[in-house]
Design a protein around this motif. Structure first.
Motif, PDB file in Angstrom:
ATOM      1  N   PRO A  65      38.978  29.886  12.234  1.00 59.32           N
ATOM      2  CA  PRO A  65      38.186  29.614  11.027  1.00 59.32           C
ATOM      3  C   PRO A  65      36.678  29.765  11.262  1.00 59.32           C
ATOM      4  N   VAL A  66      36.246  29.622  12.509  1.00 58.54           N
ATOM      5  CA  VAL A  66      34.841  29.799  12.873  1.00 58.54           C
ATOM      6  C   VAL A  66      34.703  31.141  13.585  1.00 58.54           C
ATOM      7  N   ILE A  67      33.687  31.906  13.244  1.00 65.47           N
ATOM      8  CA  ILE A  67      33.469  33.202  13.894  1.00 65.47           C
ATOM      9  C   ILE A  67      32.902  32.956  15.291  1.00 65.47           C
ATOM     10  N   LEU A  68      33.612  33.465  16.278  1.00 68.28           N
ATOM     11  CA  LEU A  68      33.200  33.302  17.672  1.00 68.28           C
ATOM     12  C   LEU A  68      32.573  34.595  18.184  1.00 68.28           C
ATOM     13  N   PRO A  69      31.739  34.512  19.207  1.00 64.68           N
ATOM     14  CA  PRO A  69      31.211  35.740  19.812  1.00 64.68           C
ATOM     15  C   PRO A  69      32.327  36.529  20.497  1.00 64.68           C
ATOM     16  N   ALA A  70      32.172  37.820  20.572  1.00 65.99           N
ATOM     17  CA  ALA A  70      33.192  38.662  21.212  1.00 65.99           C
ATOM     18  C   ALA A  70      33.343  38.319  22.689  1.00 65.99           C
ATOM     19  N   GLY A  71      32.287  37.840  23.317  1.00 65.90           N
ATOM     20  CA  GLY A  71      32.354  37.467  24.727  1.00 65.90           C
ATOM     21  C   GLY A  71      33.342  36.351  25.001  1.00 65.90           C
ATOM     22  N   VAL A  72      33.521  35.447  24.040  1.00 64.41           N
ATOM     23  CA  VAL A  72      34.493  34.368  24.212  1.00 64.41           C
ATOM     24  C   VAL A  72      35.905  34.944  24.272  1.00 64.41           C
ATOM     25  N   ALA A  73      36.194  35.865  23.382  1.00 66.26           N
ATOM     26  CA  ALA A  73      37.526  36.472  23.368  1.00 66.26           C
ATOM     27  C   ALA A  73      37.764  37.316  24.614  1.00 66.26           C
ATOM     28  N   THR A  74      36.749  38.030  25.088  1.00 64.14           N
ATOM     29  CA  THR A  74      36.953  38.824  26.307  1.00 64.14           C
ATOM     30  C   THR A  74      37.193  37.915  27.499  1.00 64.14           C
ATOM     31  N   ALA A  75      36.537  36.767  27.534  1.00 66.41           N
ATOM     32  CA  ALA A  75      36.761  35.834  28.644  1.00 66.41           C
ATOM     33  C   ALA A  75      38.158  35.230  28.576  1.00 66.41           C
ATOM     34  N   VAL A  76      38.607  34.870  27.385  1.00 64.00           N
ATOM     35  CA  VAL A  76      39.935  34.268  27.236  1.00 64.00           C
ATOM     36  C   VAL A  76      41.031  35.279  27.559  1.00 64.00           C
ATOM     37  N   ILE A  77      40.840  36.515  27.140  1.00 61.02           N
ATOM     38  CA  ILE A  77      41.837  37.556  27.419  1.00 61.02           C
ATOM     39  C   ILE A  77      41.690  38.067  28.852  1.00 61.02           C
ATOM     40  N   GLY A  78      40.469  38.199  29.318  1.00 57.87           N
ATOM     41  CA  GLY A  78      40.227  38.815  30.611  1.00 57.87           C
ATOM     42  C   GLY A  78      40.532  37.935  31.808  1.00 57.87           C
ATOM     43  N   ALA A  79      40.383  36.630  31.687  1.00 57.78           N
ATOM     44  CA  ALA A  79      40.630  35.746  32.824  1.00 57.78           C
ATOM     45  C   ALA A  79      42.075  35.813  33.311  1.00 57.78           C
ATOM     46  N   PRO A  80      43.072  35.715  32.427  1.00 63.66           N
ATOM     47  CA  PRO A  80      44.452  35.856  32.914  1.00 63.66           C
ATOM     48  C   PRO A  80      44.722  37.246  33.502  1.00 63.66           C
ATOM     49  N   TYR A  81      44.102  38.268  32.930  1.00 63.19           N
ATOM     50  CA  TYR A  81      44.285  39.620  33.454  1.00 63.19           C
ATOM     51  C   TYR A  81      43.704  39.739  34.859  1.00 63.19           C
ATOM     52  N   LEU A  82      42.537  39.145  35.068  1.00 60.61           N
ATOM     53  CA  LEU A  82      41.931  39.175  36.393  1.00 60.61           C
ATOM     54  C   LEU A  82      42.799  38.436  37.406  1.00 60.61           C
ATOM     55  N   ILE A  83      43.326  37.292  37.030  1.00 55.95           N
ATOM     56  CA  ILE A  83      44.219  36.546  37.922  1.00 55.95           C
ATOM     57  C   ILE A  83      45.451  37.381  38.249  1.00 55.95           C
ATOM     58  N   PHE A  84      46.006  38.058  37.249  1.00 51.90           N
ATOM     59  CA  PHE A  84      47.153  38.944  37.474  1.00 51.90           C
ATOM     60  C   PHE A  84      46.811  40.034  38.481  1.00 51.90           C
TER      61      PHE A  84
END
Length: 96
Positions: A65-84
């Motif tokens: 419902p709140v517009i977030l910066p794109a960097g937040v989404a890249t961190a949320v998506i990218g962190a599990p990918y980096l761990i993988f």
């Protein structure tokens, strides 16, 4: 121990360069996986990075419902990918 050190180095790089710079780290590895080679092709990496940022921006702007910066989404998506990637690379090195 190596997983922890690799994660801390990636976190430090992301904090210093910014969350969107993480895309440069992830897209090269993703392109290497897609091309199934040892050296990632630059056009593949660029296309994967562009798609990744576009999808992250869409998710950040539309999923909450709140517009977030794109960097937040890249961190949320990218962190599990980096761990993988780190876990996968450590398994490959243990076998080889």
């Amino acid at each position: 121990l190596m997983l922890g050190i690799a994660s801390l180095l990636a976190i430090a790089a992301t904090v210093i360069a910014g969350p969107l710079a993480f895309v440069a780290l992830a897209s090269g590895h993703a392109a290497r996986l897609v091309a199934r080679g040892t050296i990632p092709p630059v056009p593949h990496a660029a296309l994967i990075g562009a798609i990744f940022v576009l999808l992250a921006d869409l998710v950040a702007a539309r999923a909450f419902p709140v517009i977030l910066p794109a960097g937040v989404a890249t961190a949320v998506i990218g962190a599990p990918y980096l761990i993988f990637l780190v876990i996968r690379q450590s398994k490959v090195r243990q076998r080889g």
